[in-house]
Design an enzyme around this catalytic site. Structure first.
Site, PDB file in Angstrom:
ATOM      1  N   MET A 142       0.845  -1.190   0.000  1.00 26.64           N
ATOM      2  CA  MET A 142       0.000   0.000   0.000  1.00 26.64           C
ATOM      3  C   MET A 142       0.876   1.234   0.000  1.00 26.64           C
ATOM      4  O   MET A 142       1.872   1.293   0.720  1.00 26.64           O
ATOM      5  CB  MET A 142      -0.914   0.017   1.230  1.00 26.64           C
ATOM      6  CG  MET A 142      -1.811   1.248   1.315  1.00 26.64           C
ATOM      7  SD  MET A 142      -2.783   1.324   2.842  1.00 26.64           S
ATOM      8  CE  MET A 142      -1.520   1.826   4.017  1.00 26.64           C
ATOM      9  N   ASP A 144      -0.022   5.616  -1.435  1.00 25.96           N
ATOM     10  CA  ASP A 144      -0.837   6.817  -1.233  1.00 25.96           C
ATOM     11  C   ASP A 144      -2.294   6.526  -0.862  1.00 25.96           C
ATOM     12  O   ASP A 144      -2.954   5.701  -1.507  1.00 25.96           O
ATOM     13  CB  ASP A 144      -0.878   7.650  -2.522  1.00 25.96           C
ATOM     14  CG  ASP A 144       0.481   8.039  -3.026  1.00 25.96           C
ATOM     15  OD1 ASP A 144       1.483   7.689  -2.396  1.00 25.96           O
ATOM     16  OD2 ASP A 144       0.536   8.695  -4.081  1.00 25.96           O
ATOM     17  N   GLN A 160      -3.497   3.251  -2.962  1.00 27.65           N
ATOM     18  CA  GLN A 160      -2.679   2.607  -3.966  1.00 27.65           C
ATOM     19  C   GLN A 160      -2.281   1.227  -3.460  1.00 27.65           C
ATOM     20  O   GLN A 160      -1.695   1.093  -2.382  1.00 27.65           O
ATOM     21  CB  GLN A 160      -1.430   3.443  -4.241  1.00 27.65           C
ATOM     22  CG  GLN A 160      -1.720   4.761  -4.949  1.00 27.65           C
ATOM     23  CD  GLN A 160      -2.016   4.526  -6.428  1.00 27.65           C
ATOM     24  OE1 GLN A 160      -1.116   4.420  -7.240  1.00 27.65           O
ATOM     25  NE2 GLN A 160      -3.286   4.455  -6.783  1.00 27.65           N
ATOM     26  N   ARG A 261      -0.555  14.511 -12.676  1.00 30.10           N
ATOM     27  CA  ARG A 261      -0.973  13.478 -11.744  1.00 30.10           C
ATOM     28  C   ARG A 261      -1.777  13.965 -10.554  1.00 30.10           C
ATOM     29  O   ARG A 261      -1.836  15.133 -10.239  1.00 30.10           O
ATOM     30  CB  ARG A 261       0.267  12.749 -11.231  1.00 30.10           C
ATOM     31  CG  ARG A 261       1.259  13.650 -10.534  1.00 30.10           C
ATOM     32  CD  ARG A 261       2.679  13.150 -10.641  1.00 30.10           C
ATOM     33  NE  ARG A 261       2.837  11.772 -10.197  1.00 30.10           N
ATOM     34  CZ  ARG A 261       3.936  11.050 -10.421  1.00 30.10           C
ATOM     35  NH1 ARG A 261       4.948  11.541 -11.075  1.00 30.10           N
ATOM     36  NH2 ARG A 261       4.019   9.814  -9.973  1.00 30.10           N
ATOM     37  N   GLU A 311       3.750  16.025  -6.106  1.00 34.86           N
ATOM     38  CA  GLU A 311       2.722  14.987  -6.150  1.00 34.86           C
ATOM     39  C   GLU A 311       1.600  15.313  -5.169  1.00 34.86           C
ATOM     40  O   GLU A 311       1.739  16.135  -4.276  1.00 34.86           O
ATOM     41  CB  GLU A 311       3.318  13.617  -5.774  1.00 34.86           C
ATOM     42  CG  GLU A 311       4.385  13.107  -6.718  1.00 34.86           C
ATOM     43  CD  GLU A 311       4.830  11.707  -6.346  1.00 34.86           C
ATOM     44  OE1 GLU A 311       4.788  10.840  -7.227  1.00 34.86           O
ATOM     45  OE2 GLU A 311       5.225  11.487  -5.186  1.00 34.86           O
TER      46      GLU A 311
END
Length: 577
Positions: A142, A144, A160, A261, A311
C-alpha cells in the site's frame, strides 16, 4: 503473539488448498505458458521478493487478455503467496526477466512446484510489526491514500494497492471503510487497471446534485490512468463507493507532460475544481459536470521546495484559530526533497478565488506539515462532518518503503489528524492534532510504556525523553525550549539495517513553547504531537521487542495511558479481494 486488531479488521480465512499439478509449457529460455484448472476460486502464486518481476498475461477461453500483472514468481524459495482470483482465467502467458545463467532453467523454478489452488486465502496476521491501531492492508503493498470521503456515517479510504506482492507494482485502488477512523474493514478491490493504464492516485466526491448525470449522490472518482502517458479518468458508483463503473468518455483531461498526476476534486461556488500536480507546478481546472474541464491557472514554480517531483496536491479552506476568518491551504507532497531526505509534505497558505491561488508566504520559504521521515502523500477526506478538515498520511518514505522488515504487508497510514491554522510572529502556520477519534482510545493509566500506548509529557522547559528496551534499543527525544526545537533520534531504535537512509535524527521547529507532548506508540511507529498542534513528527521504528522503559530528564513529568481497542480480528469482515 496476540492477534492484531488489524487496523483493517481482517477476515480470518482458513486455506483449504491442494498442491497444483502444474505442468508448464516451456517455450523458450524466459517464456512459459500454463493452463489454469477450473473449479476453485484462487490460484495461489508463490512470491520470492529478490527475483525480478515475471510479466503475466491472463487469458480467457477465447485467448483474449483479461488482465496483465507483474509478479516476482519464486525461482528457488517461497517468501509468501498471493491470490489470483481465477474468474475468467484459462491460460497464463508468462515471461521471465532473469538471466538463465544465474537463475537456472525455467522448467526447474520453484513456482511450478509450489502453486496451489484454493477456495480461500488466509489473511491471519503473521507480522509482529503490524500496527494495532493504524490502518494497514490485509496483505500486499500500500502507498498513497486515495479517494477519501465521508458519507452516511462511514469513512471511505481507497489506497494505492498491489494485490500481487508486498512491493510497489500493479497499481489498483484498494478500499477500506470505518465508522470511527480506527477500526477498518477491508472491502473488495474498487478500481482495477485497464488498457489506458494502471490506476494511480486520485480523489472522490459525492455528487449530491447529479451534475455529472450518473445519479443523485453518486460517488465520482477521478484518478490517473497511468499508461504510456498520464491522463485523468473518472469512474462512478451508484452503491455508495463499493463498486465503480468507468466512464466511457475517458480520459477526461490530457496534457503534454510526463508528470500529470494526482487529481484532487472539490466543489466551489457552483463549479467543480480540480488541482493537479504537473511537473514543478500545480494546475487548476474547472467543470460543471466532472466530464468537461477548462484550464484556469497554474501555481508554484517560484514557491517552496523543488528538489523532487511534485505529487498529491490538496486545496482546502481552514478557519484561523481565535479569529473569525478563513484562509486557503495548498498541500503539496514532494519526492525527494524532504527535510531529512526522501519524501515529505509541504504546504502553502493563501487565497483562492475559484481560478487562481495566491500565496502569502515568502517564495523561498518551505513549510513542512510533519518533520518526521515517515509522513507522505497526505490528503484530506471529502465531506468530513462538522466542517472538520481531516487528513490522513501514508506512513513511510520512498527511500526504503519497499525494504522495511515485513513481508505479508508493507506500509500503514499515519494517525488521522484534524487540521487548523495558528498565527506565530505574524505568520500563519498549519496545525495538526490527532483526530478526536484517536483521543477516544485513551484508557487507564499504566506505569510503563507498552507496544501500544499514549504518553503525555507535561513540560515547563527543556526535556529529554528516552524510550528503551532490555536489548539496549532506544529512541531519544529532546525538546530544547531555548532553541524552540524538538528532535527524535532513531539511530539505535532496533532494526535499521535494511536501508542506509533509515537511521537518522529528525528535528522540528516548535513555533513557540511546548507545554505538553503527546506521543503515540504503536508496534512500528512513534508519532509526536505538540498538544496545540504546532509540531508533528512521524517516524517508523522496528525494535526487536517493545520499548517498555521510559526516562524523562528536565522539568517535565510523564503519564502513560493504555489504549482501548479490540485486539481480535472480526470474523465478519471481508477479505481485500
Amino acid at each position: 503473539m496476540k492477534k492484531v486488531m488489524t487496523t483493517i479488521a481482517a477476515a480470518v480465512l482458513m486455506v483449504t488448498s491442494a498442491q497444483a499439478q502444474v505442468r508448464p509449457k516451456v517455450l523458450g529460455e524466459n517464456h512459459a505458458m500454463m493452463r489454469v484448472e477450473q473449479g476453485t476460486k484462487y490460484l495461489l502464486l508463490p512470491v520470492q521478493e529478490k527475483e525480478e518481476n515475471a510479466h503475466i498475461a491472463v487469458l480467457d477461453g477465447r485467448n483474449e487478455m483479461v488482465k496483465r500483472l507483474n509478479v516476482r514468481l519464486a525461482v528457488d524459495k517461497v517468501d509468501y503467496f498471493v491470490p489470483l482470483e481465477i474468474k475468467q482465467a484459462q491460460l497464463l502467458d508468462i515471461t521471465f526477466q532473469g538471466d538463465r545463467r544465474t537463475t537456472g532453467a525455467v522448467k526447474d523454478f520453484a513456482c511450478w512446484k509450489e502453486m496451489k489452488y484454493s477456495d480461500t486465502f488466509d489473511t491471519t496476521n503473521r507480522e509482529k510489526f503490524r500496527p494495532a491501531y493504524h490502518h494497514t492492508p490485509l496483505y500486499g503493498w500500500m502507498n498513497d491514500p486515495n479517494g477519501m470521503f465521508y458519507k452516511d456515517g462511514v469513512w471511505h479510504l481507497y489506497y494505492q494497492y498491489n494485490p500481487y506482492g508486498s512491493q510497489w507494482e500493479n497499481m489498483t485502488w484498494g478500499h477500506s471503510t470505518s465508522k470511527d477512523l480506527i477500526h477498518w474493514e477491508a472491502q473488495p478491490l474498487a478500481i482495477e487497471a485497464d488498457w489506458l493504464g494502471a490506476i494511480f492516485s486520485g480523489s472522490a466526491v459525492v455528487d449530491k446534485e447529479n451534475t455529472a448525470g450518473f445519479g443523485r449522490n453518486a460517488v465520482v472518482a477521478m484518478y490517473i490512468s497511468a499508461g504510456a502517458a498520464q491522463t485523468q479518468s473518472i469512474a462512478y458508483s451508484a452503491d455508495g463507493g463499493q463498486t465503480f463503473t468507468k466512464y466511457a468518455g475517458n480520459p477526461v483531461i490530457t496534457y503534454n507532460a510526463p508528470d500529470f498526476r494526482d487529481p484532487k476534486v472539490f466543489w466551489f461556488e457552483g463549479r467543480w475544481i480540480v488541482v493537479l500536480a504537473v511537473g514543478q507546478e500545480v494546475q487548476f481546472y474547472s467543470s460543471t459536470n466532472l466530464k468537461d474541464w477548462k484550464y484556469e491557472s497554474s501555481f508554484g514554480r517560484e514557491y517552496g521546495n523543488h528538489d523532487g517531483v511534485w505529487e498529491c496536491p490538496d486545496l482546502f479552506k481552514v478557519k484561523s484559530e481565535g479569529v473569525n476568518s478563513e484562509k486557503w491551504v495548498l498541500l503539496l507532497n514532494i519526492n525527494p526533497g524532504g527535510p531529512f531526505g526522501g519524501s515529505a509534505t509541504q504546504y502553502f497558505v493563501g487565497t483562492f478565488d475559484g481560478r487562481t491561488f495566491a500565496c502569502e508566504d515568502n517564495p523561498s520559504e518551505t513549510k513542512w506539515m510533519d518533520y518526521g521521515k515517515d509522513h507522505y502523500a497526505t490528503v484530506t477526506f471529502h465531506g468530513a462532518p462538522d466542517g472538520r478538515i481531516v487528513a490522513l498520511p501514508w506512513m513511510s518514505n520512498w527511500q526504503y518503503a519497499n525494504q522495511v522488515p515485513t513481508q505479508q504487508f508493507r506500509s500503514a497510514n499515519g494517525l488521522p489528524r484534524d487540521l487548523g491554522l495558528t498565527t506565530v510572529g505574524g505568520e500563519t502556520y498549519l496545525t495538526s492534532t490527532p483526530s478526536k477519534e484517536v483521543s477516544a482510545l485513551r484508557g487507564k493509566k499504566v506505569k510503563q510504556p507498552t507496544e501500544t500506548c499514549e504518553i503525555l509529557v507535561d513540560v515547563k522547559g527543556s526535556a529529554n525523553i528516552t524510550l528503551s528496551n532490555a536489548k539496549g534499543e532506544q529512541v531519544i527525544m529532546n525538546y530544547d525550549a531555548q532553541k524552540q526545537t524538538f528532535s527524535m533520534d532513531r539511530m539505535k531504535s532496533g532494526d535499521v539495517s535494511f536501508s542506509e537512509a533509515f537511521p537518522c535524527v529528525t528535528t522540528a521547529p516548535t513555533y513557540g513553547s511546548i507545554h505538553q507532548l503527546r506521543l503515540f506508540i504503536d508496534r512500528c511507529s512513534i508519532e509526536a504531537f505538540d498538544s496545540e498542534g504546532k509540531m508533528a513528527m512521524t517516524n517508523l521504528v522496528f525494535p526487536s521487542e517493545p520499548y517498555n522503559m521510559i526516562k524523562v530528564k528536565g522539568n517535565a513529568k510523564y503519564t502513560v495511558y493504555s489504549l482501548r481497542f479490540t485486539d481480535d480480528m472480526s470474523a465478519n469482515s471481508k477479505p481485500a479481494m
